[in-house]
Write a protein that holds these residues in place. Structure first.
Motif, PDB file in Angstrom:
ATOM      1  N   ASP D 316     -67.774 -24.059  37.602  1.00 58.37           N
ATOM      2  CA  ASP D 316     -69.123 -24.261  38.152  1.00 58.37           C
ATOM      3  C   ASP D 316     -69.579 -25.719  38.123  1.00 58.37           C
ATOM      4  N   GLY D 317     -68.663 -26.622  38.358  1.00 59.49           N
ATOM      5  CA  GLY D 317     -69.051 -28.028  38.380  1.00 59.49           C
ATOM      6  C   GLY D 317     -69.331 -28.621  37.008  1.00 59.49           C
ATOM      7  N   ASN D 318     -68.901 -27.921  35.981  1.00 58.76           N
ATOM      8  CA  ASN D 318     -69.080 -28.439  34.615  1.00 58.76           C
ATOM      9  C   ASN D 318     -67.739 -28.802  33.991  1.00 58.76           C
ATOM     10  N   LYS D 319     -67.813 -29.691  33.017  1.00 59.72           N
ATOM     11  CA  LYS D 319     -66.607 -30.065  32.286  1.00 59.72           C
ATOM     12  C   LYS D 319     -66.918 -30.112  30.791  1.00 59.72           C
ATOM     13  N   VAL D 320     -65.904 -29.787  30.024  1.00 55.08           N
ATOM     14  CA  VAL D 320     -65.984 -30.055  28.595  1.00 55.08           C
ATOM     15  C   VAL D 320     -65.634 -31.520  28.386  1.00 55.08           C
ATOM     16  N   VAL D 321     -66.481 -32.230  27.648  1.00 50.68           N
ATOM     17  CA  VAL D 321     -66.117 -33.608  27.302  1.00 50.68           C
ATOM     18  C   VAL D 321     -66.006 -33.724  25.786  1.00 50.68           C
ATOM     19  N   ARG D 322     -65.307 -34.761  25.350  1.00 47.26           N
ATOM     20  CA  ARG D 322     -65.231 -35.000  23.906  1.00 47.26           C
ATOM     21  C   ARG D 322     -65.954 -36.285  23.562  1.00 47.26           C
ATOM     22  N   ILE D 323     -66.912 -36.169  22.654  1.00 48.85           N
ATOM     23  CA  ILE D 323     -67.596 -37.345  22.120  1.00 48.85           C
ATOM     24  C   ILE D 323     -67.102 -37.518  20.697  1.00 48.85           C
ATOM     25  N   CYS D 324     -66.632 -38.696  20.400  1.00 45.24           N
ATOM     26  CA  CYS D 324     -66.016 -38.946  19.111  1.00 45.24           C
ATOM     27  C   CYS D 324     -66.818 -40.007  18.370  1.00 45.24           C
ATOM     28  N   THR D 325     -67.296 -39.686  17.184  1.00 42.99           N
ATOM     29  CA  THR D 325     -67.911 -40.730  16.356  1.00 42.99           C
ATOM     30  C   THR D 325     -66.881 -41.197  15.337  1.00 42.99           C
ATOM     31  N   SER D 326     -67.218 -42.236  14.616  1.00 41.54           N
ATOM     32  CA  SER D 326     -66.267 -42.737  13.621  1.00 41.54           C
ATOM     33  C   SER D 326     -67.007 -43.450  12.511  1.00 41.54           C
ATOM     34  N   TRP D 327     -66.267 -43.945  11.556  1.00 42.36           N
ATOM     35  CA  TRP D 327     -66.803 -44.758  10.464  1.00 42.36           C
ATOM     36  C   TRP D 327     -67.630 -45.925  11.017  1.00 42.36           C
ATOM     37  N   SER D 328     -67.315 -46.353  12.268  1.00 45.32           N
ATOM     38  CA  SER D 328     -67.928 -47.585  12.779  1.00 45.32           C
ATOM     39  C   SER D 328     -69.015 -47.325  13.820  1.00 45.32           C
ATOM     40  N   THR D 329     -69.305 -46.066  14.082  1.00 46.35           N
ATOM     41  CA  THR D 329     -70.325 -45.757  15.091  1.00 46.35           C
ATOM     42  C   THR D 329     -71.697 -46.275  14.641  1.00 46.35           C
ATOM     43  N   ARG D 330     -72.404 -46.931  15.578  1.00 49.88           N
ATOM     44  CA  ARG D 330     -73.733 -47.458  15.228  1.00 49.88           C
ATOM     45  C   ARG D 330     -74.802 -46.435  15.614  1.00 49.88           C
ATOM     46  N   GLU D 331     -75.727 -46.220  14.741  1.00 48.67           N
ATOM     47  CA  GLU D 331     -76.784 -45.234  14.971  1.00 48.67           C
ATOM     48  C   GLU D 331     -77.566 -45.569  16.240  1.00 48.67           C
ATOM     49  N   GLU D 332     -77.743 -46.873  16.491  1.00 49.71           N
ATOM     50  CA  GLU D 332     -78.490 -47.252  17.700  1.00 49.71           C
ATOM     51  C   GLU D 332     -77.768 -46.813  18.982  1.00 49.71           C
ATOM     52  N   ASP D 333     -76.452 -46.804  18.924  1.00 52.14           N
ATOM     53  CA  ASP D 333     -75.702 -46.360  20.105  1.00 52.14           C
ATOM     54  C   ASP D 333     -75.886 -44.857  20.309  1.00 52.14           C
ATOM     55  N   ILE D 334     -75.875 -44.122  19.224  1.00 53.30           N
ATOM     56  CA  ILE D 334     -76.102 -42.670  19.301  1.00 53.30           C
ATOM     57  C   ILE D 334     -77.485 -42.399  19.889  1.00 53.30           C
ATOM     58  N   LYS D 335     -78.453 -43.137  19.379  1.00 52.23           N
ATOM     59  CA  LYS D 335     -79.832 -42.912  19.855  1.00 52.23           C
ATOM     60  C   LYS D 335     -79.977 -43.254  21.336  1.00 52.23           C
ATOM     61  N   ALA D 336     -79.339 -44.325  21.738  1.00 53.53           N
ATOM     62  CA  ALA D 336     -79.387 -44.701  23.155  1.00 53.53           C
ATOM     63  C   ALA D 336     -78.753 -43.599  24.005  1.00 53.53           C
ATOM     64  N   PHE D 337     -77.614 -43.093  23.535  1.00 52.69           N
ATOM     65  CA  PHE D 337     -76.922 -42.027  24.263  1.00 52.69           C
ATOM     66  C   PHE D 337     -77.820 -40.796  24.406  1.00 52.69           C
ATOM     67  N   ILE D 338     -78.456 -40.426  23.299  1.00 50.29           N
ATOM     68  CA  ILE D 338     -79.335 -39.248  23.326  1.00 50.29           C
ATOM     69  C   ILE D 338     -80.488 -39.470  24.301  1.00 50.29           C
ATOM     70  N   ALA D 339     -81.028 -40.672  24.253  1.00 49.38           N
ATOM     71  CA  ALA D 339     -82.125 -40.988  25.170  1.00 49.38           C
ATOM     72  C   ALA D 339     -81.670 -40.862  26.631  1.00 49.38           C
ATOM     73  N   ASP D 340     -80.439 -41.355  26.888  1.00 48.98           N
ATOM     74  CA  ASP D 340     -79.925 -41.326  28.271  1.00 48.98           C
ATOM     75  C   ASP D 340     -79.491 -39.940  28.708  1.00 48.98           C
ATOM     76  N   LEU D 341     -79.341 -39.065  27.755  1.00 51.28           N
ATOM     77  CA  LEU D 341     -78.908 -37.707  28.066  1.00 51.28           C
ATOM     78  C   LEU D 341     -79.988 -37.025  28.896  1.00 51.28           C
TER      79      LEU D 341
END
Lengths: 341, 341, 341, 341
Positions: D316-341
């Motif tokens: 139905d036009g959907n895909k499973v994607v994988r989002i991978c965090t790590s020891w080095s992931t910055r919280e600000e990047d996560i927040k930006a991603f969530i905002a852009d979601l």
């Protein structure tokens, strides 16, 4: 052309063909699970005077060698052999194709000694960087050797003792075992082999069978799952009955030894003739392969009527050749050859 | 016990044994260099109506498969096969033992289609991480399949076309090829096979020979050095004459096809009987293997007199069994079986 | 303890560590697809003065050797090497573990000659049973050799010519290539290597990097699918950036050669001292490994302060030892050693 | 571009780089014989609360898997894995390249169960032709799995029990072990792992190290000669100090777990956001990989600023994607991603 190239120039012993004819229409299970394989194994156990062995049948020697060796070694382990050993020189790198190095020791008359093995193994463990070198774990010898010579019981016992002391496996390639067993100088019985090495095979291909090698395993670890590895290596014959049947014929009485004896007697005739003519021999072979040193022009003349291998250069216009007799060699051919010499 | 387990329960066709007897004392070179191998190869070329092929003889199918596949693939390349293919399920991981993954596609009636192959290969190259996945490079099918079914010429042509377009090799395991060739529904000739695939083999073991598979190579690259790899894999028979001789007997005229036809006729008798009794068949096999679905108690009763394989569960107390006829199946045994059904 | 054991006793060149620090927080794709790998490859192409090469980075030498060799050879083919070659003696049979025999030729001062190779290959094809012997298909040499010696451009050209004439591939193990390139006696450029052999590698591990070998491929066939095989052999570093970055630092200007030169100058100091004291040298090495022959008691005394390898016995209570300098060797340590000599 | 592709997009934890700088000029023995490797092993033993284990360090996961698996299995034996397991799908057939088949069981949420294993093994031994099928001898699971899910202690214990009962070895691929250990749902300790499986590894590459996996061996048989096989497979790093040093930094206190916890917390932020927005998740992952199902146009938009993998089609036009965090992931990047979601 009369062929002395090798001991597999003719078909099979007539009694084998006769047995094939007789049993041809019997319906039997495949893959070595038929009664003839069982009966043949029992005969071999009796000849070995040892009930505690496993017997398997494979079609050829390279198959037998790769199956046995790859079933024993872990990836980093290697097999010690004479630099003239069949696995070292004449199997298109079959052992390496299973991932294992052949550690070649210099041969003397086709043989290696317990001392050489001990010294090699000692050096391995003495080397502080031994983890960077393949670990010797298995000793391979041929009886008779590729040069026709024989290990004495004492020599085999000495190798056995090194293997025990050094935690090595010990295997014997008996592709021509019959011709060794019946040699006048032989003092090693089949029973000795079951006690002194971990696995050996009794060659059929070169001793009157259409094909086939009977693998005899004494060591419990090697017995485990051997048939899986036979199958994986393409060595489990669908109509295994033909293997069982042939070895039944060869070993239900003493046919194997009788036909071997004939070959050795033919070789002895040649030996006497060479000695009488003062022709030197490269190897002291008391079995069915003999290695006279002949001038090249003599070889050329003989090759018009007789085929045989030129083995190696001997300098001064001479070559070592190999003359091979077999269960099927005709005395008249030997006599003709001697006359033409 | 009457055996319908498989097509290698009996010895060899009597004409083969007769030829062995007649030629037994001839002295011949070893390792497939004798005249019988040459003559047999020529007969096969004639039957294939193609001079531009190489023919080699090996003892068994697992040997043939590992030799062919390992001769073709580089280390990172893999072979596509049906999940029911012999190399996928019944060779103790022999292909993996040569270092290559078998990429299993789900079978339909024992077969895979050109579309499945195309789709798999497309997905491989579309995947941005394809270097982390074995590269499909060879397609393996069996004709007939392990379920007794046949590929039509159109189906084989379609696979050939995908292979050409995708730069894949194409091999056909013909362990039971004879039984397929003579099937009423078959429209694929030997000549077609030499044109549509790169290498195939003509099974002897299951079609009247003592043993032996005749490998037919069309692709120039696969021809190169093939004998080295045969030797390395223990597949070069010392007394190669026995291979040559058998295929000479089978192919000098039409014996191979005649005895195949007999087997298929026997299978057709069974098929008619099953259909008459309303017994369902798992696979639509027009060859010598048939797969009726029988209740377990019926199987038990039949097994008192007849041996055959229980193939898979069919639910509700039923099982799929395999009944195998062969060149040597006796019509009276088939009739008895039908009567006891 | 001052270590002259080898050229990887210390960490990495400070400029490499500095670059790691600077770029640590950059987010980059994995598996060698980052820009640093691309930049480093471009620098190497520039140093090679050859755009038509592929450059890949792997972690270590054994990995590089097995990946290269197994990517080139078909199953029945073998690699020719000096009996002192690293793949022959010090990689735990890694080449054999990929299925291929190492054909060992006797070395002279660590080297083999074009004549030896020609003669070996000629003998192979002359042997009527050559299909029973691994086929020589690849020549492996080390530059500098394991004995510190160097092939001249003429010698390498001669081997190249034999390889062309005999249809062999030619690879050069350059684990210590830098120390060879800057040697006074060297006349082989990187550009020469790209023209005269099919694949070679530029060692980083022993020349100032934390780890890493840069593989340079000229031959089109070897280029194909190389990354698949790197991955299969566990040789594709997830954080490939660390490989790219190191080689970028070493090759963006001339750092690789400058630090190599230091090592060779330190070795020359030692050489002069040995010569001044009349101490014989086993190998004529103009690079960073030197092999003086010393009495055992002298070795014992030196070992109290300095570590180095005892290489082989030299008779009469003497041993050959190996003293290894590197990019990181301190001149004061060399002077102390000379004083203590 | 902000990268959520995987957990190895950045360099190494700053404390690791700092330690490299500090110790860079120390002269140390090679190949893992240095003190840092010993100290790191001791720290890991302490964290495992088990003195009776061997610890080895290798550079990467494919190396670790092939070394462990090939060290355990005999030629006819195979490893059971989930069909989503790393060795089954993403190592270019590395396991097959060592000669062994991967027996793939269908996964549920990335996992396989004790029952599936028991059933597979039972079927193997029940099959009268089991010698024609690779013998299951080793079970491989990943913790966390490739889908981010975790085995509970009970599930691992159940697999352990089947392995004991069925004489199988049991290995755990812990390439992302840290992210599993600190997950809220985890109830498996390092000590549990040393008792419940025979060998596992603690991933460094994906958890803050430059590279490196720490292999922990409990089973006496696997301990034997492990370093030989590491060397043969090109997995013994010359400057082993870099492996020892990194694991010393990660395990001398709790750094490994602290940085893992950060990654999981970042993943939890994402999870909450997805749930808040009613976005479905393909796998119930409590670790650092999450698998939302997103419409293709949304993926396209996000990919302008954020990189991540498209995992599989969801219809139905959907895909499973994988989002991978790590020891080095910055919280600000996560927040930006969530905002852009």
């Amino acid at each position: 052309m009369i062929r002395f190239d090798n001991d597999y120039t003719e078909g099979a012993h007539p009694l084998i063909l006769e047995a094939l004819m007789k049993t041809n229409t019997e319906q039997l299970p495949g893959y070595g699970m038929d009664d003839y394989c069982k009966i043949a194994a029992d005969h071999i156990k009796r000849h070995c005077d040892n009930e505690n062995i496993d017997v398997h049948f494979m079609v050829g020697g390279t198959q037998a060698n790769t199956t046995i060796i790859s079933s024993i070694l872990r990836p980093h382990q290697a097999v010690i052999a004479a630099d003239s050993g069949h696995i070292a020189v004449h199997e298109t790198g079959a052992i390496e194709s299973t991932g294992h190095k052949v550690l070649e020791l210099p041969n003397t008359q086709g043989k290696i000694s317990a001392e050489q093995i001990e010294s090699y193994v000692q050096n391995h463990w003495d080397d502080p960087t031994h983890e960077h070198i393949p670990q010797p774990k298995l000793v391979y010898i041929s009886q008779p050797t590729e040069s026709g010579t024989l290990y004495s019981k004492q020599e085999i016992k000495a190798i056995h003792d090194v293997c025990q002391a050094r935690n090595l496996y010990f295997m014997i390639d008996g592709a021509r075992l019959g011709y060794g067993m019946v040699s006048k100088t032989n003092d090693v019985s089949l029973n000795d082999l079951t006690n002194l090495c971990d696995v050996f095979y009794i060659g059929g291909t070169k001793v009157g069978a259409m094909f086939g090698e009977a693998i005899v395993i004494s060591h419990e670890t090697i017995k485990e799952d051997f048939r899986y590895i036979m199958k994986q290596r393409g060595g489990m014959l669908a109509k295994g009955r033909f293997l069982g049947l042939q070895f039944k014929v060869l070993f239900e009485e003493d046919l194997y030894f009788e036909i071997s004896k004939h070959a050795v007697q033919m070789a002895e005739l040649l030996l006497s003739a060479f000695k009488a003519k003062g022709i030197a021999l490269k190897y002291e072979s008391p079995t069915n392969q003999i290695f006279p040193i002949l001038p090249e022009d003599k070889i050329k003349t003989l090759n018009e009527k007789y085929s045989f291998y030129t083995w190696e250069d001997a300098g001064d216009g001479n070559k070592v050749v190999r003359i091979c007799t077999s269960w099927s060699t005709r005395e008249e051919d030997i006599k003709a050859f001697i006359a033409d010499l």
